[in-house]
Design a protein around this motif. Sequence first.
Motif, mmCIF file in Angstrom:
data_model
loop_
_atom_site.group_PDB
_atom_site.id
_atom_site.type_symbol
_atom_site.label_atom_id
_atom_site.label_comp_id
_atom_site.label_asym_id
_atom_site.label_seq_id
_atom_site.Cartn_x
_atom_site.Cartn_y
_atom_site.Cartn_z
ATOM 1 N N ILE B 36 0.869 -1.174 0.000
ATOM 2 C CA ILE B 36 0.000 0.000 0.000
ATOM 3 C C ILE B 36 0.905 1.223 0.000
ATOM 4 N N LEU B 88 12.382 -4.765 1.742
ATOM 5 C CA LEU B 88 11.565 -5.138 2.907
ATOM 6 C C LEU B 88 11.471 -6.648 3.005
ATOM 7 N N ARG B 91 8.039 -10.960 5.921
ATOM 8 C CA ARG B 91 7.169 -11.033 7.078
ATOM 9 C C ARG B 91 6.444 -9.703 7.274
ATOM 10 N N GLU B 92 5.122 -9.737 7.422
ATOM 11 C CA GLU B 92 4.330 -8.527 7.627
ATOM 12 C C GLU B 92 4.626 -7.490 6.554
ATOM 13 N N THR B 94 2.957 -6.156 4.016
ATOM 14 C CA THR B 94 2.039 -5.063 3.735
ATOM 15 C C THR B 94 2.127 -3.973 4.796
ATOM 16 N N ALA B 95 2.118 -4.396 6.067
ATOM 17 C CA ALA B 95 2.185 -3.418 7.150
ATOM 18 C C ALA B 95 3.498 -2.648 7.085
ATOM 19 N N MET B 96 4.593 -3.369 6.841
ATOM 20 C CA MET B 96 5.896 -2.718 6.735
ATOM 21 C C MET B 96 5.916 -1.734 5.565
ATOM 22 N N ILE B 98 3.475 -0.027 4.414
ATOM 23 C CA ILE B 98 2.750 1.189 4.777
ATOM 24 C C ILE B 98 3.677 2.120 5.552
ATOM 25 N N LEU B 99 4.410 1.547 6.509
ATOM 26 C CA LEU B 99 5.323 2.375 7.301
ATOM 27 C C LEU B 99 6.439 2.947 6.416
ATOM 28 N N ALA B 100 6.987 2.096 5.527
ATOM 29 C CA ALA B 100 8.111 2.545 4.689
ATOM 30 C C ALA B 100 7.671 3.663 3.743
ATOM 31 N N TYR B 102 5.129 5.599 4.131
ATOM 32 C CA TYR B 102 4.794 6.756 4.968
ATOM 33 C C TYR B 102 6.070 7.573 5.228
ATOM 34 N N GLN B 293 -3.911 -13.347 3.548
ATOM 35 C CA GLN B 293 -3.555 -12.128 4.277
ATOM 36 C C GLN B 293 -2.053 -12.026 4.446
#
Lengths: 348, 293
Positions: B36, B88, B91-92, B94-96, B98-100, B102, B293
């Motif tokens: 994302i 990246l 593991r995780e 998608t969440a990572m 988003i943070l990257a 951001y 997921q």
Amino acid sequence: MLVALAIFPLVFTNPTVTTIAVFTLLFMASATAWNGFAGYSGYIALGHAAFFGTGAYVLAIVAQRLDVPGGSLMFALVPLAGLGAAVVAVPFGLVALRTRRHTFVVITIAVFFIFQLLAFNLSITEGSSGIQVASPNWAASTYNNPYYYVALGIVVFATVISWGLRRSVLGLQLLAIRDDEDRARGLGVPVGRAKLIAFVISAVPVGMCGAVYAYFLGQIFPQFAFNPLFDLSVALMSLFGGIGTLAGPLLGALLLESLQQYFTIQFSNGDLYLVIYGALFLAVLLWLPRGILPTLGDLIRRLPKSGARGNFANAAVTTPSGNPEDGDPRAGPLAIAGRGVVGSRREH
Amino acid sequence: MGTLVVDAVISGILTGGVYALMAAGLTLIFGVMDIINVAQGILVVLGAYLSYTLSVHLGVDLFLGLVVTVPAMFVVGVFIQWAFIRRLGERERTAMSILATYAVAIIIEGVLGLVFGVDYVQLNAWYVNQSIHLFSFYLPYIYVFGFVLAVCLLAALYVMLYRTRFGRSVRASLQDRSAARLVGIDVDRVAAVTFGIGVAVTAAGGMVFGATNSFNPNTGYDLISRLLTIVILGGLGSIGGALGAAVVMLVIEDVVAVVWSPIWAPFVFFAMLVVVLSVRPSGLFGQVAGRAQ
């Protein structure tokens, strides 16, 4: 550590230093609370600034309506702000937690913006002109100290919650959800309830921090109370120190927030700061994705292996009662936290 | 009132087309890479500032300037993917991501702030100032031109995805990355080019956005929250869904602004997301609920 934090304002009386310290404590508490939900459950929430802002506005509005005079009495509103944040967190959580992982992240961002819009547009928040909070008439030299100790109290409160969560059934359920939510549900974990309870609990200290923040600044505006950088900050602090660990967010916030405040005072250039902050964030994500504490924990775990073997060899030669744990120089809280981390990591 | 609503619907559809273009890039990136790209909002602003620089300092026409800015944003996208996203861990992811992204977003915001300052600017050209007479109201030409541009680019995107060999490998990667790799598709190259294309559309989107709104480096937050709402409502990874959601949402926002109040229009925008997801967690047009997921 707690003692060091308790006597800190008595040693460093410079108001600039204690101001930085108050902000740092607020972020230590917020990051710890955030980690209690996001770190344990694996759900990266980027909307906790909504609770921070809610807490700030609860204090400001209640103080304004009841004409609370500036002084220690104002701190009585801080638990009320925590309660307000919890009340807000229930519907927020009910909606957001219906979705999984990445959709959840996006929903939290969207709900956060709804809150910011409300703060800008509702008449009760007085929009972008903000609300003034009565200031106490404390002596300038020790003006920051009451804020400091209340903030420290919230840090202790948040840490105790986080510690209690880890040891409780709820904490175990959250870790199970982080590892494999479908399997956890299959094994009978009430995943929906566990996530919602943890979400609401994590909102309370954040709301209290927002209240202290509003009182400390003496005025509150929508863009500062509901600040998207706040969400990013608590996430970065937790990741930096070690997400999902007890002491990681404390350490991460201590290092990053004090550094940030120092930067702001030194350069007073918000844009330059954004660039540095973003670059630091990327560096942590790329090279230290597990954070300081888990990485240190691994190092420490590798060290004692050789050390223990050495002790054992010595013990065999000298006395059979030699215990490698005796006089262990690593038995500080860091090592304990590190071991906890390594232990939980092995489950994957 | 009746004609006002008709006006609002028309301008909603025209702006919706431009948002659809920006959202298509976002959802394409997600579909292929499970990334994302939260930086999409600030990249639109960056695209707008590029057009601004070209038109103010070199006097280049906004639409002509796209010949330069679109490839430039493509390179920016490939660079972001190459330098940060590629590294990246799995593991995780998608969440990572988003943070990257951001973090990338706030770096770009900081740089834009250093270069351009916080003053609001707006792109200018004859078609921004002159209006076309449509039924009972006047609409600046840029709305129509922007809509036509967006439709052309979306059509080009469609042709690329469904009529070319590269498009087939993109769609294969959309469906199943490991299987695509198994049949010999260079998924990493596809990912890099897709990220480049997803970001390149922000040059065009940013130009039209900058000509219809005033903007400063902080505008990215507002944009990204709208774009995310659109792609989530459309169902993450579904390009057709993003188009539908963009038009529906912008029409609703414009109509609300007319019949209720412009202040509360963005509120309705986000509230729609909350309501829809309470009923359908996979979005309006989404069929991705079963996705791993």
